[in-house]
Design a protein around this motif. Structure first.
Motif, PDB file in Angstrom:
ATOM      1  N   SER A  92       0.831  -1.493   0.138  1.00  0.00           N
ATOM      2  CA  SER A  92      -0.060  -0.105  -0.094  1.00  0.00           C
ATOM      3  C   SER A  92       1.294   1.588  -0.045  1.00  0.00           C
ATOM      4  O   SER A  92       1.134   2.363  -1.008  1.00  0.00           O
ATOM      5  N   LEU A  93       2.043   1.269   0.702  1.00  0.00           N
ATOM      6  CA  LEU A  93       2.455   2.429   0.833  1.00  0.00           C
ATOM      7  C   LEU A  93       3.547   2.779  -0.841  1.00  0.00           C
ATOM      8  O   LEU A  93       3.606   4.055  -1.390  1.00  0.00           O
ATOM      9  N   LEU A  94       4.178   1.355  -1.128  1.00  0.00           N
ATOM     10  CA  LEU A  94       4.525   1.943  -1.702  1.00  0.00           C
ATOM     11  C   LEU A  94       3.713   1.935  -3.182  1.00  0.00           C
ATOM     12  O   LEU A  94       3.970   2.747  -4.113  1.00  0.00           O
ATOM     13  N   GLY A  95       2.708   1.243  -3.360  1.00  0.00           N
ATOM     14  CA  GLY A  95       1.514   1.786  -4.269  1.00  0.00           C
ATOM     15  C   GLY A  95       1.179   2.967  -4.435  1.00  0.00           C
ATOM     16  O   GLY A  95       0.682   3.630  -5.614  1.00  0.00           O
ATOM     17  N   LEU A  96       1.434   3.678  -3.214  1.00  0.00           N
ATOM     18  CA  LEU A  96       0.330   5.392  -2.820  1.00  0.00           C
ATOM     19  C   LEU A  96       1.184   5.611  -3.691  1.00  0.00           C
ATOM     20  O   LEU A  96       1.731   6.597  -4.656  1.00  0.00           O
ATOM     21  N   ALA A  97       3.324   5.898  -3.278  1.00  0.00           N
ATOM     22  CA  ALA A  97       3.726   6.637  -3.807  1.00  0.00           C
ATOM     23  C   ALA A  97       3.881   6.543  -5.151  1.00  0.00           C
ATOM     24  O   ALA A  97       4.242   7.708  -5.970  1.00  0.00           O
ATOM     25  N   GLY A  98       3.810   5.487  -6.141  1.00  0.00           N
ATOM     26  CA  GLY A  98       4.349   5.359  -6.896  1.00  0.00           C
ATOM     27  C   GLY A  98       3.018   6.023  -7.394  1.00  0.00           C
ATOM     28  O   GLY A  98       2.877   6.261  -8.623  1.00  0.00           O
ATOM     29  N   GLY A  99       2.072   5.893  -7.316  1.00  0.00           N
ATOM     30  CA  GLY A  99       0.376   6.551  -7.893  1.00  0.00           C
ATOM     31  C   GLY A  99       0.671   8.236  -7.857  1.00  0.00           C
ATOM     32  O   GLY A  99       0.474   8.810  -8.942  1.00  0.00           O
ATOM     33  N   ILE A 100       1.443   8.784  -6.844  1.00  0.00           N
ATOM     34  CA  ILE A 100       1.122   9.962  -6.720  1.00  0.00           C
ATOM     35  C   ILE A 100       2.715  10.696  -7.444  1.00  0.00           C
ATOM     36  O   ILE A 100       2.434  11.745  -8.162  1.00  0.00           O
ATOM     37  N   GLY A 101       3.060   9.516  -7.574  1.00  0.00           N
ATOM     38  CA  GLY A 101       4.454  10.151  -8.833  1.00  0.00           C
ATOM     39  C   GLY A 101       4.164   9.958 -10.415  1.00  0.00           C
ATOM     40  O   GLY A 101       4.201  10.805 -10.656  1.00  0.00           O
ATOM     41  N   GLY A 102       3.069   8.725 -10.225  1.00  0.00           N
ATOM     42  CA  GLY A 102       2.833   8.886 -12.247  1.00  0.00           C
ATOM     43  C   GLY A 102       1.942   9.731 -12.291  1.00  0.00           C
ATOM     44  O   GLY A 102       1.685  10.144 -12.642  1.00  0.00           O
ATOM     45  N   ALA A 103       0.607   9.958 -11.028  1.00  0.00           N
ATOM     46  CA  ALA A 103      -0.466  11.204 -11.465  1.00  0.00           C
ATOM     47  C   ALA A 103       0.998  12.395 -11.508  1.00  0.00           C
ATOM     48  O   ALA A 103       0.174  13.487 -12.439  1.00  0.00           O
ATOM     49  N   LYS A 105       4.360  12.932 -13.024  1.00  0.00           N
ATOM     50  CA  LYS A 105       4.462  12.522 -14.217  1.00  0.00           C
ATOM     51  C   LYS A 105       3.692  12.973 -15.352  1.00  0.00           C
ATOM     52  O   LYS A 105       4.071  14.079 -16.135  1.00  0.00           O
ATOM     53  N   GLY A 106       2.381  12.554 -14.846  1.00  0.00           N
ATOM     54  CA  GLY A 106       1.391  12.847 -16.088  1.00  0.00           C
ATOM     55  C   GLY A 106       1.036  13.975 -15.946  1.00  0.00           C
ATOM     56  O   GLY A 106       0.727  14.975 -17.410  1.00  0.00           O
ATOM     57  N   PHE A 111       0.839  19.379 -18.766  1.00  0.00           N
ATOM     58  CA  PHE A 111       1.074  20.399 -19.057  1.00  0.00           C
ATOM     59  C   PHE A 111       2.135  21.217 -19.514  1.00  0.00           C
ATOM     60  O   PHE A 111       2.700  21.694 -19.779  1.00  0.00           O
ATOM     61  N   GLY A 112       2.573  20.457 -19.655  1.00  0.00           N
ATOM     62  CA  GLY A 112       4.516  20.673 -20.222  1.00  0.00           C
ATOM     63  C   GLY A 112       3.916  20.686 -22.470  1.00  0.00           C
ATOM     64  O   GLY A 112       5.290  20.818 -22.777  1.00  0.00           O
ATOM     65  N   SER A 113       3.389  20.145 -22.589  1.00  0.00           N
ATOM     66  CA  SER A 113       3.398  19.706 -23.899  1.00  0.00           C
ATOM     67  C   SER A 113       3.080  21.042 -25.053  1.00  0.00           C
ATOM     68  O   SER A 113       2.378  21.788 -24.145  1.00  0.00           O
ATOM     69  N   GLN A 114       3.738  20.918 -26.141  1.00  0.00           N
ATOM     70  CA  GLN A 114       2.972  22.063 -27.195  1.00  0.00           C
ATOM     71  C   GLN A 114       1.508  22.151 -26.835  1.00  0.00           C
ATOM     72  O   GLN A 114       1.130  23.267 -27.421  1.00  0.00           O
ATOM     73  N   THR A 115       0.320  21.233 -26.755  1.00  0.00           N
ATOM     74  CA  THR A 115      -0.881  21.582 -27.650  1.00  0.00           C
ATOM     75  C   THR A 115      -1.260  22.567 -26.359  1.00  0.00           C
ATOM     76  O   THR A 115      -2.093  23.719 -25.903  1.00  0.00           O
TER      77      THR A 115
END
Length: 169
Positions: A92-103, A105-106, A111-115
């Protein structure tokens, strides 16, 4: 339970020797008997499955179906084993960290895209223009004209501020 205690003890011992011979339904029944008789019951442990499910559940913010959650034999009667609980908590702890990190980066990718920069910049420009009209230059004069017209029309004690115009009130 209306089973002969000697037969029940033999069934529990047979289960503990080779649990694979029994179905999950049988294992649930035998675990309840063993608890009632105070006999040991060989609980199943699935730490890797529990870890992976918990990590995936937290990384997807609860989007995995509950039917995918691994259940160990005897868990309903005796509760989760210590190693399963530790594996589940760690996942759960690692999954939460991964989910937050993925969100994160997403969001950076979006917001960093040219469009996003192209259309986001246009939206920001439109808001600045609306703000300029409401508060500065000719906008201030337009607001004063509206107030003057309302006073001449004897509408009453209505007072608009630049914030009222900016937020559409």
């Amino acid at each position: 339970m209306n089973m002969d205690p000697t037969r029940a003890m033999m069934l529990i011992q047979e289960y503990n020797r080779d649990p694979r011979k029994f179905s999950d339904k049988d294992a649930l029944f035998i675990s309840a008997m063993s608890k009632e008789l105070g006999m040991p019951f060989k609980k199943e442990s699935q730490p890797l499955k529990k870890f992976l499910y918990s990590a995936g559940e937290m990384a997807t913010f609860g989007m995995l179906p509950d039917s995918w959650e691994p259940r160990s034999r005897g868990e309903e009667v005796y509760g989760e084993s210590t190693i399963d609980a530790i594996a589940s908590g760690t996942g759960s702890l690692l999954g939460l960290a991964g989910g937050i990190g993925g969100a994160y980066k997403g969001a950076r990718g979006i917001f960093g895209s040219q469009t996003a920069k192209k259309y986001g910049g246009k939206a920001v420009d439109a808001l600045k223009t609306a703000d300029d009209i409401a508060l500065g230059g000719r906008g201030r004069g337009a607001l004063a004209n509206v107030r003057r017209q309302m006073d001449f029309s004897n509408i009453g004690n209505i007072r608009l501020t630049p914030d009222d115009v900016r937020f559409g009130l």
